[in-house]
Write an enzyme that holds these catalytic residues in place. Structure first.
Site, PDB file in Angstrom:
ATOM      1  N   ILE A  88       0.797  -1.463  -0.059  1.00 57.20           N
ATOM      2  CA  ILE A  88       0.037   0.021  -0.073  1.00 57.20           C
ATOM      3  C   ILE A  88       1.066   1.093  -0.099  1.00 57.20           C
ATOM      4  CG2 ILE A  88      -1.915   1.307   1.246  1.00 57.20           C
ATOM      5  CD1 ILE A  88      -2.843  -1.122   2.597  1.00 57.20           C
ATOM      6  N   TYR A 271      -4.817  18.053  -9.210  1.00 52.99           N
ATOM      7  CA  TYR A 271      -5.188  17.036  -8.705  1.00 52.99           C
ATOM      8  C   TYR A 271      -6.285  16.073  -9.088  1.00 52.99           C
ATOM      9  CZ  TYR A 271      -7.463  14.096  -4.933  1.00 52.99           C
ATOM     10  OH  TYR A 271      -8.089  13.059  -4.045  1.00 52.99           O
TER      11      TYR A 271
HETATM   12  P1  NDP Z   1      -3.567  11.313   3.241  1.00 53.79           P
HETATM   13  O1  NDP Z   1      -3.092  12.773   3.079  1.00 53.79           O
HETATM   14  O2  NDP Z   1      -3.997  11.240   4.702  1.00 53.79           O
HETATM   15  O3  NDP Z   1      -2.594  10.200   2.690  1.00 53.79           O
HETATM   16  C1  NDP Z   1      -1.889  10.532   1.486  1.00 53.79           C
HETATM   17  C2  NDP Z   1      -0.592   9.386   1.696  1.00 53.79           C
HETATM   18  O4  NDP Z   1       0.247   9.824   0.583  1.00 53.79           O
HETATM   19  C3  NDP Z   1       0.182  10.059   2.918  1.00 53.79           C
HETATM   20  O5  NDP Z   1       0.531   8.776   3.588  1.00 53.79           O
HETATM   21  C4  NDP Z   1       1.420  10.727   2.500  1.00 53.79           C
HETATM   22  O6  NDP Z   1       2.420  10.619   3.088  1.00 53.79           O
HETATM   23  C5  NDP Z   1       1.679  10.000   1.041  1.00 53.79           C
HETATM   24  N1  NDP Z   1       2.282  10.705   0.122  1.00 53.79           N
HETATM   25  C6  NDP Z   1       2.250  11.956  -0.348  1.00 53.79           C
HETATM   26  N2  NDP Z   1       3.000  12.289  -1.287  1.00 53.79           N
HETATM   27  C7  NDP Z   1       3.917  11.248  -1.114  1.00 53.79           C
HETATM   28  C8  NDP Z   1       5.021  10.727  -2.105  1.00 53.79           C
HETATM   29  N3  NDP Z   1       5.657  11.763  -2.842  1.00 53.79           N
HETATM   30  N4  NDP Z   1       5.522   9.642  -1.865  1.00 53.79           N
HETATM   31  C9  NDP Z   1       5.252   8.651  -1.151  1.00 53.79           C
HETATM   32  N5  NDP Z   1       3.945   9.013  -0.415  1.00 53.79           N
HETATM   33  C10 NDP Z   1       3.518   9.986  -0.507  1.00 53.79           C
HETATM   34  O7  NDP Z   1      -4.851  11.600   2.405  1.00 53.79           O
HETATM   35  P2  NDP Z   1      -5.810  10.395   2.104  1.00 53.79           P
HETATM   36  O8  NDP Z   1      -5.927   9.227   2.878  1.00 53.79           O
HETATM   37  O9  NDP Z   1      -7.366  11.148   1.853  1.00 53.79           O
HETATM   38  O10 NDP Z   1      -5.630  10.003   0.694  1.00 53.79           O
HETATM   39  C11 NDP Z   1      -5.413   8.766   0.164  1.00 53.79           C
HETATM   40  C12 NDP Z   1      -6.202   8.469  -1.275  1.00 53.79           C
HETATM   41  O11 NDP Z   1      -7.533   8.458  -0.904  1.00 53.79           O
HETATM   42  C13 NDP Z   1      -5.603   9.258  -2.283  1.00 53.79           C
HETATM   43  O12 NDP Z   1      -5.390   8.750  -3.454  1.00 53.79           O
HETATM   44  C14 NDP Z   1      -6.872  10.337  -2.313  1.00 53.79           C
HETATM   45  O13 NDP Z   1      -7.091  10.822  -3.760  1.00 53.79           O
HETATM   46  C15 NDP Z   1      -7.949   9.378  -2.224  1.00 53.79           C
HETATM   47  N6  NDP Z   1      -9.260  10.079  -1.722  1.00 53.79           N
HETATM   48  C16 NDP Z   1      -9.377  10.784  -0.753  1.00 53.79           C
HETATM   49  C17 NDP Z   1     -10.544  11.321  -0.607  1.00 53.79           C
HETATM   50  C18 NDP Z   1     -10.699  12.139   0.974  1.00 53.79           C
HETATM   51  O14 NDP Z   1     -11.979  12.337   0.879  1.00 53.79           O
HETATM   52  N7  NDP Z   1      -9.990  12.109   1.697  1.00 53.79           N
HETATM   53  C19 NDP Z   1     -11.656  10.951  -1.432  1.00 53.79           C
HETATM   54  C20 NDP Z   1     -11.500  10.263  -2.526  1.00 53.79           C
HETATM   55  C21 NDP Z   1     -10.293   9.788  -2.858  1.00 53.79           C
HETATM   56  P3  NDP Z   1       2.841  11.460   4.373  1.00 53.79           P
HETATM   57  O15 NDP Z   1       2.255  10.940   5.470  1.00 53.79           O
HETATM   58  O16 NDP Z   1       4.458  11.374   4.506  1.00 53.79           O
HETATM   59  O17 NDP Z   1       2.739  13.015   3.895  1.00 53.79           O
HETATM   60 MG1  PMR Z   2     -17.038  18.490  -2.450  1.00 47.89          MG
HETATM   61  C1  PMR Z   2     -22.652  14.911  -2.946  1.00 47.89           C
HETATM   62  C2  PMR Z   2     -21.741  15.927  -2.891  1.00 47.89           C
HETATM   63  C3  PMR Z   2     -20.619  16.080  -2.748  1.00 47.89           C
HETATM   64  C4  PMR Z   2     -19.611  15.093  -2.304  1.00 47.89           C
HETATM   65  C5  PMR Z   2     -19.742  13.531  -2.248  1.00 47.89           C
HETATM   66  C6  PMR Z   2     -18.518  15.647  -2.166  1.00 47.89           C
HETATM   67  C7  PMR Z   2     -17.026  15.002  -2.142  1.00 47.89           C
HETATM   68  N1  PMR Z   2     -18.535  17.185  -2.585  1.00 47.89           N
HETATM   69  C8  PMR Z   2     -19.965  17.172  -2.753  1.00 47.89           C
HETATM   70  C9  PMR Z   2     -20.285  18.648  -3.062  1.00 47.89           C
HETATM   71  C10 PMR Z   2     -19.852  19.820  -3.122  1.00 47.89           C
HETATM   72  N2  PMR Z   2     -18.537  19.779  -2.688  1.00 47.89           N
HETATM   73  C11 PMR Z   2     -20.348  20.937  -3.340  1.00 47.89           C
HETATM   74  C12 PMR Z   2     -21.784  21.386  -3.420  1.00 47.89           C
HETATM   75  C13 PMR Z   2     -19.608  21.989  -3.082  1.00 47.89           C
HETATM   76  C14 PMR Z   2     -19.450  23.291  -3.016  1.00 47.89           C
HETATM   77  C15 PMR Z   2     -20.042  24.206  -1.852  1.00 47.89           C
HETATM   78  C16 PMR Z   2     -18.320  21.390  -2.684  1.00 47.89           C
HETATM   79  C17 PMR Z   2     -17.039  22.096  -2.526  1.00 47.89           C
HETATM   80  C18 PMR Z   2     -16.108  21.226  -2.343  1.00 47.89           C
HETATM   81  C19 PMR Z   2     -14.489  21.912  -2.198  1.00 47.89           C
HETATM   82  C20 PMR Z   2     -14.089  23.265  -2.505  1.00 47.89           C
HETATM   83  N3  PMR Z   2     -15.710  19.775  -2.297  1.00 47.89           N
HETATM   84  C21 PMR Z   2     -14.567  19.337  -2.378  1.00 47.89           C
HETATM   85  C22 PMR Z   2     -13.592  20.850  -2.195  1.00 47.89           C
HETATM   86  C23 PMR Z   2     -12.337  20.457  -2.012  1.00 47.89           C
HETATM   87  O1  PMR Z   2     -11.249  21.028  -1.930  1.00 47.89           O
HETATM   88  C24 PMR Z   2     -12.179  18.919  -2.101  1.00 47.89           C
HETATM   89  C25 PMR Z   2     -11.428  18.470  -3.370  1.00 47.89           C
HETATM   90  O2  PMR Z   2     -12.012  18.929  -4.265  1.00 47.89           O
HETATM   91  O3  PMR Z   2     -10.379  17.704  -3.265  1.00 47.89           O
HETATM   92  C26 PMR Z   2      -9.831  17.401  -4.515  1.00 47.89           C
HETATM   93  C27 PMR Z   2     -13.614  18.528  -2.047  1.00 47.89           C
HETATM   94  C28 PMR Z   2     -14.308  17.369  -2.276  1.00 47.89           C
HETATM   95  N4  PMR Z   2     -15.560  16.947  -2.148  1.00 47.89           N
HETATM   96  C29 PMR Z   2     -15.972  15.694  -2.122  1.00 47.89           C
HETATM   97  C30 PMR Z   2     -14.798  14.832  -1.881  1.00 47.89           C
HETATM   98  C31 PMR Z   2     -14.565  13.490  -1.864  1.00 47.89           C
HETATM   99  C32 PMR Z   2     -13.817  15.975  -2.093  1.00 47.89           C
HETATM  100  C33 PMR Z   2     -12.309  15.566  -1.967  1.00 47.89           C
HETATM  101  C34 PMR Z   2     -11.659  14.471  -2.102  1.00 47.89           C
HETATM  102  C35 PMR Z   2     -11.133  14.013  -3.194  1.00 47.89           C
HETATM  103  O4  PMR Z   2     -11.857  14.014  -4.304  1.00 47.89           O
HETATM  104  O5  PMR Z   2     -10.191  13.456  -3.272  1.00 47.89           O
END
Ligand code: NDP
Ligand code: PMR
Length: 396
Positions: A88, A271
Site C-alpha cells: 500500500i 489533482y
Molecule cells: P492523506 O494525506 O492522509 O494520505 C496520503 C498519503 O500519501 C500520505 O501517507 C502521504 O505521506 C502519502 N504521500 C504523499 N506524497 C507522497 C510521495 N511523494 N511519496 C510517497 N507517499 C506520498 O490523504 P488520504 O488518505 O485522504 O488520501 C489517500 C487516497 O485517497 C488518495 O489517493 C486520495 O486521492 C484518495 N481519496 C481521498 C478522499 C478524501 O476524501 N480524503 C476522497 C477520495 C479519494 P505523508 O504521510 O508522508 O505525507
Molecule cells: Mg465536494 C454529494 C456531494 C458532494 C460530495 C460527495 C463531495 C465530495 N463534494 C460534494 C459537493 C460539494 N463539494 C459542493 C456542493 C461543493 C460546493 C460548496 C463542494 C465543494 C468542495 C470543495 C471546495 N468539495 C471539495 C472541495 C475540495 O477542495 C475537495 C476536493 O475537491 O479535493 C480534491 C472536495 C471534495 N468533495 C468531495 C470529496 C470526496 C472531496 C475531496 C477529495 C477527493 O476528491 O479526493
C-alpha cells in the site's frame, strides 16, 4: 454554526469560477475575497526469508516467511490460505493507514507500507495498534522515479510474493499559486498521484502475474471529484485533460504548461486531472492485461474522508468546515476507519473480484459498480494517457 455556514456556501460554489490567482482565500469553491457574493443562479511465491539488514530498506519487522498458497494445516486436512502480501503506497496516514490496519487485523495479510517518511509511518502503525510482524515499512517517494525503481528492487529483495498492490498515496495542492515539481520535473500532483504510480504499477505487474495467490489485484484509488457526471465533480475547477498537450510535452512548466491540458496552473484541477488519469490507467490495465494475467484491476471512490491529511494545504477555515459540511449537508462523509474497511474489501473480499470496475458504496455501506464520467471512461484517452505516460517514465 459551522453547518449553517457550510450550507450557505452551497449554491454559490456551484456557480463559482476560478478567477485570478488568489487561491488561498477559496473556501468550498467560493472566493472569500469576493466578499462572499453569492450567485444563486446555478447549482510468485518465493520462500526465502529476507535478511532486512542486508537490503537498503528500513524495515519495521522482519518479513513473515511465505508459505505455499494453500497449506494442509488443520487436523481435518482442510486447506488454509497462506497470508497474502499487500503493498500500500502512502500508508502513513488517512486511507492508506486505515486500510493497512484493517488488513493486518485480519491476520491474513502482511502489509508492505510504501512511505516517504519512515519515522512517521512507524509511529502511525504503532499508534494504530498494528501488530509487529504484520507489516513492513519500505521507503518510497513517488516524487522521484529513481525512488520508485529502488522501492521495486527493495520489495523484490524481500523475496515475498506480491499479491496485491494498492496505489493510494496522493498530494492535493489547492492553494498553491505556482506549480512545484518532482525530481524528474513533472508537476507535483500528476507526478506523484499518476506518473509515480504508473511506473510502480507497471513494474509490479510481472510480480503480480507470477504470484500464485488465488486473487491477485492491482487497485488504483480514484475519486468522485474527477468524475464530472457527479455533483462533486462539477465543483470548479473541473477535471479536464483536454487534448493532453501538456502531458505530451512533459508537464515541466518550462517548455510546456504544468497542466495536462496545457492550461494555466491550478493545483485543485491538477489533482482532479491526476485522479482521472488514475481511473483511466486502471481501465487500460484491464483491457491490456486482465485476460492474459488473471490480475483484477480496480479503482474506487471510498467516500469523502474529510478529516485526512489530504487537505493539509487547504486554508484553516476549509479544514474546519469541510467535515461538518460533508457529514450534514452532502452526507458523503465517511470516517477513516470505514473508508479503510472499504478499500480492504477491494483488496481481499471474494465478492469483489471483477476486473475493470470503479467501486463505490451506498449509504448502507454496500458496494456497487459505479459509472465513470465520459472522460474518465474514454478508451481512446486512456490509450493516449498510457502511451504518453510510458514515455515520461522511461518505459517506452
Ligand atoms: P492523506 O494525506 O492522509 O494520505 C496520503 C498519503 O500519501 C500520505 O501517507 C502521504 O505521506 C502519502 N504521500 C504523499 N506524497 C507522497 C510521495 N511523494 N511519496 C510517497 N507517499 C506520498 O490523504 P488520504 O488518505 O485522504 O488520501 C489517500 C487516497 O485517497 C488518495 O489517493 C486520495 O486521492 C484518495 N481519496 C481521498 C478522499 C478524501 O476524501 N480524503 C476522497 C477520495 C479519494 P505523508 O504521510 O508522508 O505525507
Ligand atoms: Mg465536494 C454529494 C456531494 C458532494 C460530495 C460527495 C463531495 C465530495 N463534494 C460534494 C459537493 C460539494 N463539494 C459542493 C456542493 C461543493 C460546493 C460548496 C463542494 C465543494 C468542495 C470543495 C471546495 N468539495 C471539495 C472541495 C475540495 O477542495 C475537495 C476536493 O475537491 O479535493 C480534491 C472536495 C471534495 N468533495 C468531495 C470529496 C470526496 C472531496 C475531496 C477529495 C477527493 O476528491 O479526493
Amino acid at each position: 454554526m459551522a453547518l449553517q455556514a457550510a450550507t450557505s456556501f452551497l449554491p454559490s460554489a456551484l456557480s463559482a469560477r476560478k478567477e485570478g490567482a488568489v487561491k488561498d482565500s477559496v473556501f468550498l469553491g467560493v472566493r472569500l475575497s469576493d466578499g462572499l457574493k453569492l450567485e444563486t443562479s446555478a447549482l510468485g511465491l518465493r520462500t526465502k526469508r529476507v535478511n532486512t539488514s542486508s537490503v537498503a530498506i528500513r524495515a519495521q519487522t522482519t518479513a513473515a516467511v511465505s508459505s505455499p498458497t494453500t497449506t494442509p494445516s488443520s487436523p481435518s486436512g482442510k486447506q488454509t490460505l497462506r497470508k497474502g502480501t499487500a503493498i500500500i503506497t502512502g500508508a502513513s496516514s488517512g486511507l492508506g493507514l486505515a486500510t493497512a490496519k484493517a488488513l493486518s487485523e485480519t491476520g491474513k495479510w502482511h502489509v508492505i507500507m510504501g512511505c516517504r517518511d519512515f519515522l512517521k509511518a512507524s509511529r502511525a502503525a504503532k499508534a494504530a495498534g498494528m501488530e509487529k510482524g504484520s507489516y513492513t515499512i519500505v521507503h518510497l517517494d513517488l516524487a522521484s522515479l529513481d525512488s520508485v525503481r529502488q522501492f521495486v528492487k527493495n520489495v523484490r529483495q524481500m523475496e515475498m510474493p506480491v499479491d496485491v498492490v494498492v496505489c493510494n498515496a496522493a498530494v492535493y495542492q489547492p492553494t498553491a499559486k505556482e506549480p512545484s515539481f518532482t525530481a524528474d520535473g513533472f508537476e507535483m500532483s500528476v507526478g506523484v498521484n499518476h506518473l509515480g504510480h504508473f511506473l510502480l504499477a507497471r513494474e509490479f505487474l510481472s510480480d503480480l502475474t507470477s504470484s500464485d495467490y488465488p486473487s491477485k489485484r492491482l487497485i488504483i484509488v480514484g475519486s468522485i471529484t474527477g468524475n464530472t457526471n457527479t455533483l462533486a465533480g462539477n465543483v470548479p475547477p473541473k477535471a479536464n485533460l483536454g487534448d493532453l498537450r501538456g502531458l505530451a510535452a512533459g508537464l515541466n512548466g518550462v517548455a510546456s504548461s504544468a497542466m495536462i491540458d496545457g492550461g494555466e496552473f491550478d493545483g485543485a484541477k491538477a489533482y482532479k486531472d491526476s485522479k482521472v488519469c488514475n481511473m483511466l490507467t486502471m481501465q487500460e490495465f484491464h483491457r491490456r492485461y486482465h485476460d492474459e494475467t488473471g490480475v483484477t484491476f480496480a479503482s474506487l471512490y471510498p467516500g469523502c474522508i474529510a478529516t485526512t491529511g489530504l487537505f493539509r494545504e487547504h486554508i484553516p477555515l476549509f479544514r474546519l468546515l469541510f467535515p461538518p459540511f460533508q457529514k450534514y449537508v452532502t452526507k458523503g462523509y465517511v470516517s477513516e476507519e470505514e473508508a479503510g474497511k472499504r478499500l480492504a474489501q477491494v483488496v481481499s473480499d471474494p465478492s469483489l473480484t471483477k476486473s475493470g470496475v470503479y467501486w463505490s458504496w451506498n449509504n448502507n455501506s454496500a458496494s456497487f459498480e459505479n459509472q465513470l464520467s465520459e472522460e474518465a471512461s474514454d478508451p481512446e484517452k486512456a490509450k493516449k494517457v498510457w502511451e504518453l505516460s510510458e514515455k515520461l517514465v522511461g518505459l517506452a
